[in-house]
Design an enzyme around this catalytic site. Structure first.
Site, PDB file in Angstrom:
ATOM      1  N   ASN A   1       6.080   8.258  -3.165  1.00 59.84           N
ATOM      2  CA  ASN A   1       7.041   9.146  -2.501  1.00 59.84           C
ATOM      3  C   ASN A   1       7.625   8.556  -1.229  1.00 59.84           C
ATOM      4  OD1 ASN A   1       7.201  11.630  -4.195  1.00 59.84           O
ATOM      5  ND2 ASN A   1       4.992  11.355  -4.042  1.00 59.84           N
TER       6      ASN A   1
ATOM      7  N   PRO B   1       0.790  -1.254   0.000  1.00 60.59           N
ATOM      8  CA  PRO B   1       0.000   0.000   0.000  1.00 60.59           C
ATOM      9  C   PRO B   1       0.813   1.290   0.000  1.00 60.59           C
ATOM     10  CG  PRO B   1      -0.427  -1.294   2.017  1.00 60.59           C
ATOM     11  CD  PRO B   1       0.574  -2.046   1.212  1.00 60.59           C
ATOM     12  N   GLU B   2       2.118   1.214   0.215  1.00 65.68           N
ATOM     13  CA  GLU B   2       2.909   2.461   0.289  1.00 65.68           C
ATOM     14  C   GLU B   2       2.960   3.173  -1.052  1.00 65.68           C
ATOM     15  OE1 GLU B   2       3.592   3.598   3.019  1.00 65.68           O
ATOM     16  OE2 GLU B   2       3.766   1.900   4.395  1.00 65.68           O
TER      17      GLU B   2
ATOM     18  N   PHE C   1       4.512  13.589  -0.674  1.00 71.14           N
ATOM     19  CA  PHE C   1       4.551  14.275  -1.975  1.00 71.14           C
ATOM     20  C   PHE C   1       5.045  15.714  -1.773  1.00 71.14           C
ATOM     21  CE2 PHE C   1       2.963  16.467  -5.678  1.00 71.14           C
ATOM     22  CZ  PHE C   1       2.784  15.523  -6.670  1.00 71.14           C
TER      23      PHE C   1
ATOM     24  N   HIS D   1       0.518  22.387  -3.526  1.00 71.78           N
ATOM     25  CA  HIS D   1       0.182  20.955  -3.551  1.00 71.78           C
ATOM     26  C   HIS D   1      -0.989  20.726  -2.619  1.00 71.78           C
ATOM     27  CE1 HIS D   1       0.702  16.614  -2.148  1.00 71.78           C
ATOM     28  NE2 HIS D   1       0.094  16.595  -3.309  1.00 71.78           N
ATOM     29  N   LEU D   2      -2.077  20.307  -3.212  1.00 72.39           N
ATOM     30  CA  LEU D   2      -3.314  20.115  -2.470  1.00 72.39           C
ATOM     31  C   LEU D   2      -3.644  18.629  -2.462  1.00 72.39           C
ATOM     32  CD1 LEU D   2      -5.332  21.961  -1.068  1.00 72.39           C
ATOM     33  CD2 LEU D   2      -6.504  22.239  -3.260  1.00 72.39           C
TER      34      LEU D   2
END
Ligand SMILES: Nc1nc2c(ncn2[C@@H]2O[C@H](COP(=O)(O)OP(=O)(O)OP(=O)(O)O)[C@@H](O)[C@H]2O)c(=O)[nH]1
Ligand SMILES: *[C@@H]1O[C@H](CO)[C@@H](O)[C@H](O)[C@H]1NC(C)=O
Ligand SMILES: *[C@@H]1O[C@H](CO)[C@@H](O)[C@H](O)[C@H]1NC(C)=O
Ligand SMILES: *[C@@H]1O[C@H](CO)[C@@H](O)[C@H](O)[C@H]1NC(C)=O
Length: 441
Positions: free
Chosen positions: A69, A65-66, A401, A304-305
């Site tokens: 980034n 699941p990782e 991220f 970055h949203l």
């Protein structure tokens, strides 16, 4: 309807030629030609024609699941381990192919067995530690077999006496093994989509500590030529944000075609070029060393949203869309910026709302053909690259991220005040801002 015409599109097709040339094998040969740094199978000391018989391969994988980034972060830990191993032997790091990532959800495009060369400059990685793509490993080691697989896990009993100590021990597996034995007694499992790969021996290792604690075990307790550490994220950094960390991080130069596409986009839609913005980049990361504050960046706000799973949990530290837009507008005013570039993983519904509330925003929106070429990973990198070149950057709380964008800006030489900023949740009047990690050269 708001005017959506200001939302820009960009075609990456002109760059097909670039990506076709990305071939790590060729990269390794180029390296050999100029007699540079490393090539798999030849330690710096051995003559180029030496046989590769003493080479040992370190492979690794990360909990499925990782995200992309965090995986970049695990690479840094493995590179540290590799450096430690190389003090006593000719070890090479095998780059785990990208694919089947939970977040890569674009339909109908094939996203497995992606070599690192599609996202990173492999020659740059090689100037830090010797690395090979998985295909090369198969070719060099004579087949798709991995001699020894260790699945890393914690200790079943936790910390004994509540005391932290670093240790490694072969232990029974705590969780159900994700590998199964076939009729020939070989182990099958998820090997990055390489269905023909087999493991010859799988066992579990309880480990706690920094990555290099594995070195002694790998040198003394196994003679296997190829060793894979699964669940490698179990290991910690040798020294987070130390020189070795930054050497490896700086070597993770994005693939050239992604940087070019990002640069073209900046020039075309954001009035941003390296000369004007003082973000001139050296292809050779070992020569990239600029003073903090020397970069000015393009005349736009970079945002970055992070949405999706970050809002599903209703976290207090992530704003509503409305809250985010309000903040963006006040930042643009404060920093006298007329344009805003938004990188986001928002779903279509949220994107629609965002476009209505912030019609002037600029986004990198690939066509299907672009996406097929760049993949979700390449598009995410281009988003990061453009955010990394903004005059002022604003990210999302504890998103890896956003963290990778911070590092990229640190490398480019931005004033930390323009980088380590994040949205607060709607209910927070103020919030703790990200930590400034200075590069150690
Ligand atoms: N193109 C694009 N993709 C994004 C953006 N934000 C998130 N993503 C996608 O969502 C994934 C999850 O974000 P990451 O931060 O990389 O994932 P992670 O390592 O699980 O880390 P967290 O953000 O801490 O969850 C990314 O790898 C991208 O695939 C964005 O702004 N642009
Ligand atoms: C795996 O290796 C260990 C240690 O060398 C050995 O004891 C065990 O029998 C091996 N298992 C298989 C299935 O080969
Ligand atoms: C190697 O194995 C032996 C025997 O099981 C053990 O005593 C020793 O601690 C191991 N060494 C390392 C570095 O884990
Ligand atoms: C781009 O920026 C320069 C100043 O750096 C400015 O003179 C020029 O007018 C800008 N162009 C556009 C189209 O905004």
């Amino acid at each position: 309807m708001a005017d959506l015409g200001t939302l820009v599109r960009f075609s990456a097709l002109a760059f097909v030629a670039f990506s076709l040339r990305i071939d790590a094998t060729a990269a390794a040969r180029d390296d050999d030609d100029d007699g540079a740094a490393f090539r798999a199978g030849n330690s710096a000391a051995s003559p180029p024609a030496a046989t590769a018989k003493d080479v040992r391969y370190l492979l690794y994988d990360v909990n499925p699941p990782e995200g992309f980034n965090l995986r970049r972060d695990v690479y840094i830990r493995m590179a540290s381990l590799l450096k430690t191993l190389r003090k006593r032997g000719d070890w090479v790091l095998v780059l785990p192919p990208w694919g089947r990532l939970y977040h890569w959800q674009s339909p109908d495009i094939h996203q497995v067995r992606i070599p690192w060369g599609e996202f990173f400059s492999v020659t740059s990685l090689q100037a830090n530690v010797p690395v090979v793509e998985y295909d090369e490993f198969i070719a060099e080691s004579g087949g798709p077999f991995i001699d020894r697989i260790f699945v890393l896990q914690n200790y079943a009993e936790g910390w004994t006496d509540g005391k932290w100590e670093e240790k490694v021990d072969e232990r029974p597996c705590i969780e159900r093994l994700m590998y199964t034995k076939d009729k020939q007694n070989y182990y099958r499992g998820w090997f990055w989509g390489y269905d023909e790969t087999r493991g010859l021996n799988v066992s579990c290792l309880s480990a706690q500590g920094h990555a290099s604690i594995m070195a002694e075990f790998l040198q003394e307790n196994t003679t296997a030529t190829s060793v894979m550490l699964d669940r490698a994220e179990t290991l910690l950094h040798d020294h987070y944000a130390g020189k070795d960390y930054w050497d490896t991080r700086r070597s993770m130069v994005f693939a050239k075609h992604l940087r070019i596409i990002g640069d073209e986009f900046r020039a075309k839609y954001l009035n941003s070029t390296d000369e004007k913005d003082k973000t001139v980049y050296s292809e050779d990361w070992t020569r990239m060393r600029v003073k903090l504050g020397s970069a000015t960046g393009g005349p736009y706000l970079g945002v970055h949203l992070r949405r999706k799973d970050f809002i599903w949990g209703h976290r207090d530290d992530v704003p509503s869309l409305k809250g985010a837009v309000k903040k963006i507008q006040s930042l643009m005013k404060k920093h006298k910026l007329e344009q805003v570039f938004v990188a986001t993983d928002a779903d279509d519904e949220e994107l629609g709302q965002l476009k209505l509330m912030l019609p002037e925003m600029v986004r990198f929106e690939p066509t299907w053909e672009d996406l097929e070429l760049l993949k979700d990973g390449g598009v995410a990198i281009i988003d990061q690259w453009i955010c990394a070149h903004a005059r002022y950057f604003f990210g999302t709380s504890v998103s890896t991220f956003s963290f990778r964008i911070h590092e990229e800006r640190e490398i480019l030489g931005f004033d930390p005040k323009t980088t380590y900023n994040r949205f607060c949740g709607d209910s927070e009047a103020e919030c703790e801002q990200p930590t400034h990690w200075k590069i150690v050269y």
